[in-house]
Design a protein around this motif. Structure first.
Motif, short mmCIF file in Angstrom:
data_model
loop_
_atom_site.label_atom_id
_atom_site.label_comp_id
_atom_site.label_asym_id
_atom_site.label_seq_id
_atom_site.Cartn_x
_atom_site.Cartn_y
_atom_site.Cartn_z
N SER A 1 6.52 69.68 87.90
CA SER A 1 7.90 69.19 87.76
C SER A 1 8.45 68.71 89.10
CB SER A 1 8.80 70.30 87.21
OG SER A 1 8.35 70.77 85.97
N PRO A 2 7.93 67.61 89.64
CA PRO A 2 8.40 67.15 90.95
C PRO A 2 9.89 66.81 90.94
CG PRO A 2 7.09 65.46 89.86
CD PRO A 2 6.92 66.71 89.06
N ASN A 3 10.59 67.31 91.95
CA ASN A 3 12.02 67.05 92.15
C ASN A 3 12.90 67.55 91.02
OD1 ASN A 3 11.39 65.88 94.58
ND2 ASN A 3 12.57 64.02 94.23
N LYS A 4 12.42 68.49 90.24
CA LYS A 4 13.22 69.05 89.16
C LYS A 4 13.95 70.29 89.67
CE LYS A 4 13.02 70.37 84.28
NZ LYS A 4 12.15 70.48 83.08
N GLU A 5 15.26 70.25 89.60
CA GLU A 5 16.08 71.35 90.11
C GLU A 5 15.77 72.64 89.36
OE1 GLU A 5 20.21 70.46 91.30
OE2 GLU A 5 19.88 68.55 90.26
N VAL B 1 15.97 65.58 89.26
CA VAL B 1 15.96 65.68 87.81
C VAL B 1 16.69 66.94 87.38
CG1 VAL B 1 14.52 65.73 85.75
CG2 VAL B 1 13.72 64.53 87.78
N SER B 2 17.59 66.78 86.46
CA SER B 2 18.31 67.92 85.89
C SER B 2 17.34 68.80 85.10
CB SER B 2 19.42 67.44 84.96
OG SER B 2 19.90 68.50 84.16
N PRO B 3 17.52 70.13 85.14
CA PRO B 3 16.66 71.02 84.35
C PRO B 3 16.72 70.72 82.85
CG PRO B 3 17.96 72.27 85.94
CD PRO B 3 18.50 70.87 85.94
N LEU C 1 17.68 57.64 84.65
CA LEU C 1 17.77 58.09 83.27
C LEU C 1 18.92 59.07 83.08
CD1 LEU C 1 13.98 58.58 82.51
CD2 LEU C 1 15.45 56.70 81.82
N VAL C 2 19.15 59.92 84.09
CA VAL C 2 20.28 60.85 84.02
C VAL C 2 21.59 60.08 84.06
CG1 VAL C 2 21.45 62.77 85.16
CG2 VAL C 2 18.96 62.70 85.10
#
Length: 333
Positions: A103-107, A228-230, A326-327
């Motif tokens: 999950s790269p860059n996923k908070e 990226v939002s969880p 996308l967010v």
């Protein structure tokens, strides 16, 4: 990829590198002893820092199962390269890096954006209340580079902390033995050859060069790319490509960065041998264009301008211009 032969093992390539790594260390030790009590040893320490980083890249490849078909062979080579030659814990790194790749860059998931010294997300920038700390965070893009000088010390310390922890750890005694030989052996060698003052200076330079080179090679791959939002669900292609950045520069850049300059291809095919990443890159770029997926490439200096700009923007707690498209689209709806 199998049809193109790009998932084959490159045994000759990697055996040359593995044997070369051992010979490079032997040559460095011989040169260090031959130079003796001299301030020229600071240059020797800088050389060792570069050698250790290049060997660490090799350990990265082994941990990703790029070298051998056998998982056990890759594991043991990773243990020898990481723990015995470089002095960092293979088990610690593998656990951390596996979570990053998933999950790269996923908070809340990617450990590479959960740093204590740097605010990687707007929310992290608000955790300090002291005026001095707030000022430092607001300018963190500029002191990011001096902080890299401490990365080598941090890598060694995190590895030792893990193998000494009470957690259940596979091959704990193997890792601990290898780390003791590597870290203790270097310290003993330096203090046997040099007086205390010079010995400390040599160890400090080696750690600083190693840490800076390691951090400098890994940082531009994802910092400044979308967060990226969880709660956001992405398919595998977008999850890996949107959050990664390639570094242009040709074969020399590949040598300098240990193949990490093809970060997008590496994230899509993590077990692909390093030499094949260059060959698959045009195919990946074309596929992303056909799918309408943004594919990011930049020069090293342009990438670092983005890194500095991103870190300072986050530190100032301003609007995040690097929010995943996308967010942003979903929020607009």
């Amino acid at each position: 990829m199998h049809e193109l032969g790009l998932m084959r093992r490159r045994y000759g390539y990697y055996w040359i590198k593995l044997i070369g790594a051992v010979l490079a260390i032997i040559a460095w030790v011989a040169g260090f002893v031959w130079i003796g009590d001299s301030w020229w040893q600071l240059a020797s320490a800088a050389v060792l820092g570069v050698v250790m980083t290049q060997i660490a890249f090799l350990g990265h490849d082994a941990a990703h199962r790029q070298i051998f078909q056998s998982g056990k062979w890759n594991d043991w080579v990773s243990l020898i390269v990481a723990n015995l030659l470089v002095g960092i814990s293979y088990g610690w790194w593998q656990s951390k890096h596996t979570r990053h790749h998933s999950s790269p860059n996923k908070e809340g998931t990617d450990p590479d954006i959960a740093l204590s010294a740097i605010a990687m997300t707007p929310a992290m920038a608000t955790r300090h209340t002291h005026p001095l700390l707030r000022w430092l965070v607001a300018h963190q893009g500029w002191y990011f580079f001096p902080l890299l000088l401490l990365e080598g010390l941090s890598l060694h310390a995190d590895g030792v902390k893990r193998v000494l922890s009470k957690d259940k750890i596979a091959r704990r005694w193997v890792e601990l033995t290898f780390l003791t030989i590597r870290l203790g052996g270097l310290v003993a060698l330096v203090f046997l050859v040099l007086p205390p003052g010079k010995a400390v200076a040599v160890l400090a330079v080696q750690l600083a060069v190693f840490g800076f080179y390691m951090g400098f090679s890994f940082a531009p791959n994802h910092i400044g790319m979308p967060l990226v939002s969880p709660r956001l669900k992405l398919d595998f292609l977008r999850r890996q490509v949107l959050m990664s950045r390639n570094i242009t520069g040709g074969p020399l850049m590949s040598v300098f960065m240990g193949g990490l300059n093809y970060q997008i291809e590496h994230h899509l095919f993590p077990s692909m041998a390093r030499p094949y990443l260059r060959r698959i890159q045009p195919l990946v770029a074309a596929h992303c264009a056909a799918e309408g997926v943004p594919y990011t490439q930049a020069t090293l200096w342009s990438a670092y301008r983005s890194v500095i700009g991103y870190l300072n923007t986050v530190g100032l707690k301003g609007k995040d211009p690097f929010l995943c498209p996308l967010v942003a689209q979903r929020r607009a709806l």
